[in-house]
Each structure stands twice: as structure tokens, then as C-alpha cells.
Design a protein around this motif. Sequence first.
Motif, mmCIF file in Angstrom:
data_model
loop_
_atom_site.group_PDB
_atom_site.id
_atom_site.type_symbol
_atom_site.label_atom_id
_atom_site.label_comp_id
_atom_site.label_asym_id
_atom_site.label_seq_id
_atom_site.Cartn_x
_atom_site.Cartn_y
_atom_site.Cartn_z
ATOM 1 N N THR A 30 0.821 -1.210 0.000
ATOM 2 C CA THR A 30 0.000 0.000 0.000
ATOM 3 C C THR A 30 0.858 1.265 0.000
ATOM 4 O OG1 THR A 30 -0.146 -0.027 2.416
ATOM 5 C CG2 THR A 30 -1.921 -1.112 1.185
ATOM 6 N N ASP A 31 2.133 1.174 0.416
ATOM 7 C CA ASP A 31 3.003 2.345 0.470
ATOM 8 C C ASP A 31 3.669 2.665 -0.858
ATOM 9 O OD1 ASP A 31 2.373 2.632 3.084
ATOM 10 O OD2 ASP A 31 4.209 1.720 3.861
ATOM 11 N N GLU A 32 3.571 1.791 -1.854
ATOM 12 C CA GLU A 32 4.234 2.021 -3.132
ATOM 13 C C GLU A 32 3.632 3.234 -3.827
ATOM 14 O OE1 GLU A 32 4.122 -1.447 -5.549
ATOM 15 O OE2 GLU A 32 5.134 -2.682 -4.059
ATOM 16 N N PRO A 33 4.487 4.126 -4.318
ATOM 17 C CA PRO A 33 3.965 5.310 -4.999
ATOM 18 C C PRO A 33 3.385 4.940 -6.363
ATOM 19 C CG PRO A 33 6.348 5.255 -5.148
ATOM 20 C CD PRO A 33 5.931 4.113 -4.252
ATOM 21 N N SER A 34 2.396 5.678 -6.746
ATOM 22 C CA SER A 34 1.813 5.423 -8.059
ATOM 23 C C SER A 34 2.688 6.075 -9.109
ATOM 24 C CB SER A 34 0.392 5.998 -8.114
ATOM 25 O OG SER A 34 0.432 7.393 -7.913
ATOM 26 N N SER A 35 2.681 5.542 -10.305
ATOM 27 C CA SER A 35 3.540 6.066 -11.368
ATOM 28 C C SER A 35 2.720 6.908 -12.331
ATOM 29 C CB SER A 35 4.229 4.918 -12.096
ATOM 30 O OG SER A 35 3.244 4.067 -12.653
ATOM 31 N N GLU A 36 2.217 8.008 -11.827
ATOM 32 C CA GLU A 36 1.470 8.919 -12.662
ATOM 33 C C GLU A 36 2.434 9.899 -13.303
ATOM 34 O OE1 GLU A 36 -1.540 10.869 -10.445
ATOM 35 O OE2 GLU A 36 -2.375 9.013 -9.669
ATOM 36 N N GLU A 37 2.137 10.302 -14.530
ATOM 37 C CA GLU A 37 2.984 11.271 -15.195
ATOM 38 C C GLU A 37 2.690 12.662 -14.647
ATOM 39 O OE1 GLU A 37 3.568 11.285 -19.351
ATOM 40 O OE2 GLU A 37 3.272 9.147 -19.519
ATOM 41 N N SER A 38 3.739 13.433 -14.541
ATOM 42 C CA SER A 38 3.599 14.779 -14.014
ATOM 43 C C SER A 38 3.216 15.743 -15.129
ATOM 44 C CB SER A 38 4.919 15.219 -13.389
ATOM 45 O OG SER A 38 4.829 16.557 -13.000
ATOM 46 N N ASP A 39 2.442 16.746 -14.796
ATOM 47 C CA ASP A 39 2.079 17.778 -15.754
ATOM 48 C C ASP A 39 3.141 18.878 -15.789
ATOM 49 O OD1 ASP A 39 -0.253 16.448 -16.345
ATOM 50 O OD2 ASP A 39 -1.447 17.560 -14.883
ATOM 51 N N LEU A 40 4.165 18.738 -14.967
ATOM 52 C CA LEU A 40 5.209 19.735 -14.866
ATOM 53 C C LEU A 40 6.114 19.661 -16.085
ATOM 54 C CD1 LEU A 40 6.615 21.833 -13.029
ATOM 55 C CD2 LEU A 40 7.982 19.955 -12.160
ATOM 56 N N GLU A 41 6.358 20.802 -16.720
ATOM 57 C CA GLU A 41 7.270 20.857 -17.855
ATOM 58 C C GLU A 41 8.603 21.415 -17.387
ATOM 59 O OE1 GLU A 41 5.765 22.744 -21.351
ATOM 60 O OE2 GLU A 41 3.803 21.835 -21.122
ATOM 61 N N ILE A 42 9.670 20.829 -17.874
ATOM 62 C CA ILE A 42 11.003 21.248 -17.465
ATOM 63 C C ILE A 42 11.455 22.393 -18.361
ATOM 64 C CG2 ILE A 42 13.401 20.534 -17.247
ATOM 65 C CD1 ILE A 42 12.370 17.721 -16.673
ATOM 66 N N ASP A 43 11.892 23.462 -17.732
ATOM 67 C CA ASP A 43 12.397 24.618 -18.457
ATOM 68 C C ASP A 43 13.910 24.498 -18.573
ATOM 69 O OD1 ASP A 43 12.781 27.064 -19.632
ATOM 70 O OD2 ASP A 43 12.546 28.211 -17.780
ATOM 71 N N ASN A 44 14.420 24.327 -19.786
ATOM 72 C CA ASN A 44 15.856 24.166 -19.998
ATOM 73 C C ASN A 44 16.567 25.478 -20.298
ATOM 74 O OD1 ASN A 44 15.945 21.407 -19.575
ATOM 75 N ND2 ASN A 44 15.396 20.942 -21.679
ATOM 76 N N GLU A 45 15.910 26.582 -20.036
ATOM 77 C CA GLU A 45 16.524 27.876 -20.284
ATOM 78 C C GLU A 45 17.688 28.071 -19.324
ATOM 79 O OE1 GLU A 45 15.392 32.571 -19.983
ATOM 80 O OE2 GLU A 45 13.797 31.138 -20.398
ATOM 81 N N GLY A 46 18.821 28.437 -19.869
ATOM 82 C CA GLY A 46 20.002 28.661 -19.050
ATOM 83 C C GLY A 46 20.806 27.402 -18.777
ATOM 84 N N VAL A 47 20.363 26.253 -19.275
ATOM 85 C CA VAL A 47 21.086 25.005 -19.063
ATOM 86 C C VAL A 47 22.219 24.931 -20.089
ATOM 87 C CG1 VAL A 47 20.936 22.489 -19.127
ATOM 88 C CG2 VAL A 47 19.065 23.825 -18.175
ATOM 89 N N ILE A 48 23.395 24.641 -19.632
ATOM 90 C CA ILE A 48 24.557 24.562 -20.512
ATOM 91 C C ILE A 48 24.586 23.176 -21.146
ATOM 92 C CG2 ILE A 48 27.069 24.617 -20.606
ATOM 93 C CD1 ILE A 48 26.959 26.536 -18.233
ATOM 94 N N GLU A 49 24.723 23.157 -22.457
ATOM 95 C CA GLU A 49 24.780 21.892 -23.190
ATOM 96 C C GLU A 49 26.098 21.173 -22.866
ATOM 97 O OE1 GLU A 49 22.356 20.558 -25.095
ATOM 98 O OE2 GLU A 49 21.122 22.250 -24.484
ATOM 99 N N PRO A 50 26.105 19.846 -22.906
ATOM 100 C CA PRO A 50 27.336 19.108 -22.610
ATOM 101 C C PRO A 50 28.397 19.331 -23.684
ATOM 102 C CG PRO A 50 25.605 17.623 -23.323
ATOM 103 C CD PRO A 50 24.980 18.973 -23.182
ATOM 104 N N ASP A 51 29.624 19.197 -23.278
ATOM 105 C CA ASP A 51 30.758 19.380 -24.177
ATOM 106 C C ASP A 51 30.849 18.183 -25.114
ATOM 107 O OD1 ASP A 51 33.093 20.155 -25.366
ATOM 108 O OD2 ASP A 51 34.370 19.634 -23.672
ATOM 109 N N THR A 52 30.857 18.439 -26.401
ATOM 110 C CA THR A 52 30.939 17.353 -27.381
ATOM 111 C C THR A 52 32.279 17.348 -28.091
ATOM 112 O OG1 THR A 52 29.905 18.763 -29.048
ATOM 113 C CG2 THR A 52 28.453 17.319 -27.766
#
Length: 124
Positions: free
Chosen positions: A34-56
Motif C-alpha cells: 500500500t506504500d508504493e507510490p503510483s507512477s502517474e505522469e507529471s504535468d510539470l514541464e522542465i524549463d531548460n533555459e540557461g542550461v549549458i549543453e554538454p561538451d561534445t
Amino acid sequence: MGDKIPPAAHKTKSEENIKEGKTDSKKAEENTKTDEPSSEESDLEIDNEGVIEPDTDAPQEMGDENVEITEEMMDQANDKKVAAIAALNDGELQKAIDLFTDAIKLKPHLALLYAKRASVFIKF
């Protein structure tokens, strides 16, 4: 002294488990399920503004740490360093990087060469 103790009005959990035939391990399994969390998808969108891209970029060339450095190699490394600084002052960044890399190959234990080359990469 002939008094009798009245029966308990409520039963303890251990008495209930004994009567229901459940052991502690079975009860623990039920609680875990009964303690297991449900795997519902979040409505939260991730804002990638200001995120530095990895070095390629490919890793930079390094000198051989096991090489025995001669006086001639030290002189050549110093000449390359001076030329690299001159190229940097002229705004020729790629030429400066190449010259610092050549100097590093000749004198791999000199940390200043790595730092200078890194500073040119930052200006790039």
C-alpha cells in the motif's frame, strides 16, 4: 480478594493479528504494497533555459608524463609558449591553441601551459 478483572474493551493489534491468523511478515508485506507510490505522469514541464549543453569536443592532446625532458625540449617548449602568447595577442586563437598544445607535448609537467591553453578555449 475474590474480585474478577473485567475483560478488555478493545483488542490490541497483536491480538487481532493472532486471531486473524496473520503473522508480522504478512502484515508487513501488506503495508509495503500500500506504500508504493503510483507512477502517474507529471504535468510539470522542465524549463531548460540557461542550461549549458554538454561538451561534445574531443579530448585535448596531452603530453606523455613518462617522457624524459631534455634541455632542448625545454627550450623548444618555451619558444612555442612565447609564440602562442604572441598569436593570442594578435587574436589568432586557433594558432595559439595549437602552439600551446605543441608546448605541452614537449613539456607535459608544466601546469602553466595547460592553464594558458584553457584560457584560450574560454575566449573561443
